[in-house]
Design an enzyme around this catalytic site. Structure first.
Site, PDB file in Angstrom:
ATOM      1  N   LYS A   1       0.853  -1.190   0.000  1.00  0.00           N
ATOM      2  CA  LYS A   1       0.000   0.000   0.000  1.00  0.00           C
ATOM      3  C   LYS A   1       0.887   1.238   0.000  1.00  0.00           C
ATOM      4  O   LYS A   1       1.690   1.440   0.916  1.00  0.00           O
ATOM      5  CB  LYS A   1      -0.922   0.001   1.221  1.00  0.00           C
ATOM      6  CG  LYS A   1      -1.804   1.244   1.297  1.00  0.00           C
ATOM      7  CD  LYS A   1      -2.800   1.162   2.423  1.00  0.00           C
ATOM      8  CE  LYS A   1      -3.632   2.435   2.493  1.00  0.00           C
ATOM      9  NZ  LYS A   1      -4.589   2.406   3.612  1.00  0.00           N
TER      10      LYS A   1
ATOM     11  N   LYS B   1      -2.144  -1.459  -3.845  1.00  0.00           N
ATOM     12  CA  LYS B   1      -3.009  -0.290  -3.769  1.00  0.00           C
ATOM     13  C   LYS B   1      -2.178   0.984  -3.826  1.00  0.00           C
ATOM     14  O   LYS B   1      -1.200   1.073  -3.092  1.00  0.00           O
ATOM     15  CB  LYS B   1      -3.784  -0.358  -2.452  1.00  0.00           C
ATOM     16  CG  LYS B   1      -4.710   0.803  -2.195  1.00  0.00           C
ATOM     17  CD  LYS B   1      -5.315   0.661  -0.836  1.00  0.00           C
ATOM     18  CE  LYS B   1      -6.163   1.879  -0.577  1.00  0.00           C
ATOM     19  NZ  LYS B   1      -6.515   2.018   0.801  1.00  0.00           N
TER      20      LYS B   1
HETATM   21  C1  PBG Z   1      -7.479   3.746   5.424  1.00  0.00           C
HETATM   22  C2  PBG Z   1      -7.802   3.431   4.027  1.00  0.00           C
HETATM   23  C3  PBG Z   1      -7.604   4.308   2.957  1.00  0.00           C
HETATM   24  C4  PBG Z   1      -8.162   3.706   1.841  1.00  0.00           C
HETATM   25  C5  PBG Z   1      -8.657   2.469   2.225  1.00  0.00           C
HETATM   26  N1  PBG Z   1      -8.414   2.303   3.605  1.00  0.00           N
HETATM   27  C6  PBG Z   1      -7.032   5.670   2.928  1.00  0.00           C
HETATM   28  C7  PBG Z   1      -5.724   5.952   3.513  1.00  0.00           C
HETATM   29  O1  PBG Z   1      -4.880   5.075   3.682  1.00  0.00           O
HETATM   30  O2  PBG Z   1      -5.529   7.116   3.825  1.00  0.00           O
HETATM   31  C8  PBG Z   1      -8.214   4.342   0.478  1.00  0.00           C
HETATM   32  C9  PBG Z   1      -9.258   3.874  -0.447  1.00  0.00           C
HETATM   33  C10 PBG Z   1      -9.542   4.767  -1.603  1.00  0.00           C
HETATM   34  O3  PBG Z   1      -8.879   5.797  -1.827  1.00  0.00           O
HETATM   35  O4  PBG Z   1     -10.482   4.433  -2.333  1.00  0.00           O
HETATM   36  N2  PBG Z   1      -6.822   2.873   6.189  1.00  0.00           N
END
Ligand code: PBG
Length: 328
Positions: A198, A252
């Protein structure tokens, strides 16, 4: 003199039948995981301005959406709670409240639509007064204390009936700690889809609006999420999470990181998912609304790209639209 061309790629492009015969990848509704936002507010549905077509839904309406997923052949949904700012604290206790919004929604969906798999998000950001995924002490995101909190959160979600836990927090050691706690508590069959690779991405902006975390976040998430410049590290993270007991792994954001999807799939052969995140969705919708792109065609092409890159499935806000189109 007549020239003979031996390899004419156009031969197999001539008719729809020939093209279909040699198509390498397919996209089906069973490839989709539908992320949705659940709210407790007075309004049963609130549009998310930066994500046209996406709404925060009350628990009642989330159950209806889960029924829609079932009817469309979408196997799984993913829940994200919009938490009342009054419930956000430094210690994030609401995260492991058995009756928090996410857990109530899980139970309601399990009652009504048991055949749809429910994925939940394991990260503290919806409950954290600082908007971070881990606990903040003196301006530092503390790893091990965060893992303890995340384990409590994961257990409460498993207890509520979640089929798939999605740790999106990027703390070190969380998968192993959750797996051990789940085994000890008798939740041996709860699966973990680790957000393994991520990235610290600007593509999450609209999501943070959707869950009401934009205003709360102090600083950025670069001390735990990945540097977009790194690729080798993604493989090491995936290896680590699989070893610690993750059943599936995720990359991601999605489209800007298709190279990572491909190398993860090639290196491990594990069930590999990509998250087409909020910013990717917003880009396609915005260009579509301006008349600059054929929104529907780009939507389908963007999702096929994940299959081509080796993904087993995609989390996408387009899920119901894509499934309806594929079914028609
Ligand atoms: C938070 C989380 C995020 C997303 C999914 N879980 C945002 C972040 O890490 O700030 C992002 C999903 C998206 O942008 O569609 N833990």
């Amino acid at each position: 003199m007549t020239q003979h061309i031996a390899t004419r790629f156009r031969r197999l492009k001539r008719t729809p039948a020939l093209r279909a015969m040699v198509q390498e990848n397919v996209l089906t509704p069973s490839d989709l995981i539908w992320p949705m936002f659940v709210t407790d507010g007075e309004n049963p549905r609130t549009p998310v301005p930066s994500m046209p077509g996406v709404e925060r839904l009350s628990v009642d309406l989330i159950v209806k959406a889960a029924e829609q997923a079932r009817d469309l052949g979408i196997p799984a949904i993913c829940l994200f709670p919009y938490t009342d700012p009054a419930l956000k604290t430094q210690d994030c206790q609401e995260a492991w409240n058995p009756n928090n919004l996410s857990n109530r929604a899980t139970r309601a969906i399990k009652d009504a639509v048991p055949e749809v798999a429910i994925m939940t998000d394991v990260a503290l950001d919806p409950y954290n007064i600082n908007g971070h995924d881990g606990i903040v002490r003196d301006g530092v995101i503390v790893n091990d204390e965060s893992v303890e909190a995340l384990v409590k959160m994961a257990l409460a979600q498993a207890e509520a009936g979640a089929d798939i836990l999605g740790p999106s927090d990027m703390m070190d050691g969380r998968i192993g700690a959750m797996r051990t706690a789940l085994e000890a508590a008798g939740h041996k069959d709860t699966t973990i889809l680790s957000y393994a690779a991520k990235y610290a991405s600007a593509y999450y902006g609209p999501f943070r609006d959707a869950v009401g975390a934009s205003g709360a976040l102090t600083g950025d998430k670069k001390t735990y999420q990945m540097n977009p410049a790194n690729a080798d590290e993604a493989l090491r993270l995936v290896a680590r999470d699989l070893e610690e007991g993750a059943d599936m792994v995720m990359v991601k954001p999605g489209q800007p990181y298709l190279d990572i999807c491909r190398s993860v799939k090639d290196a491990f052969g594990a069930p590999t998912f990509a998250y087409q995140v909020s910013g990717e969705y917003a880009q396609i919708m915005a260009a579509g609304q301006l008349g600059w792109l054929d929104e529907e065609a780009v939507m389908m092409e963007s999702l096929m790209a994940f299959k081509r890159a080796g993904c087993d499935g995609i989390l996408t806000y387009f899920a119901p639209r894509v499934a309806a189109l594929l079914n028609s």
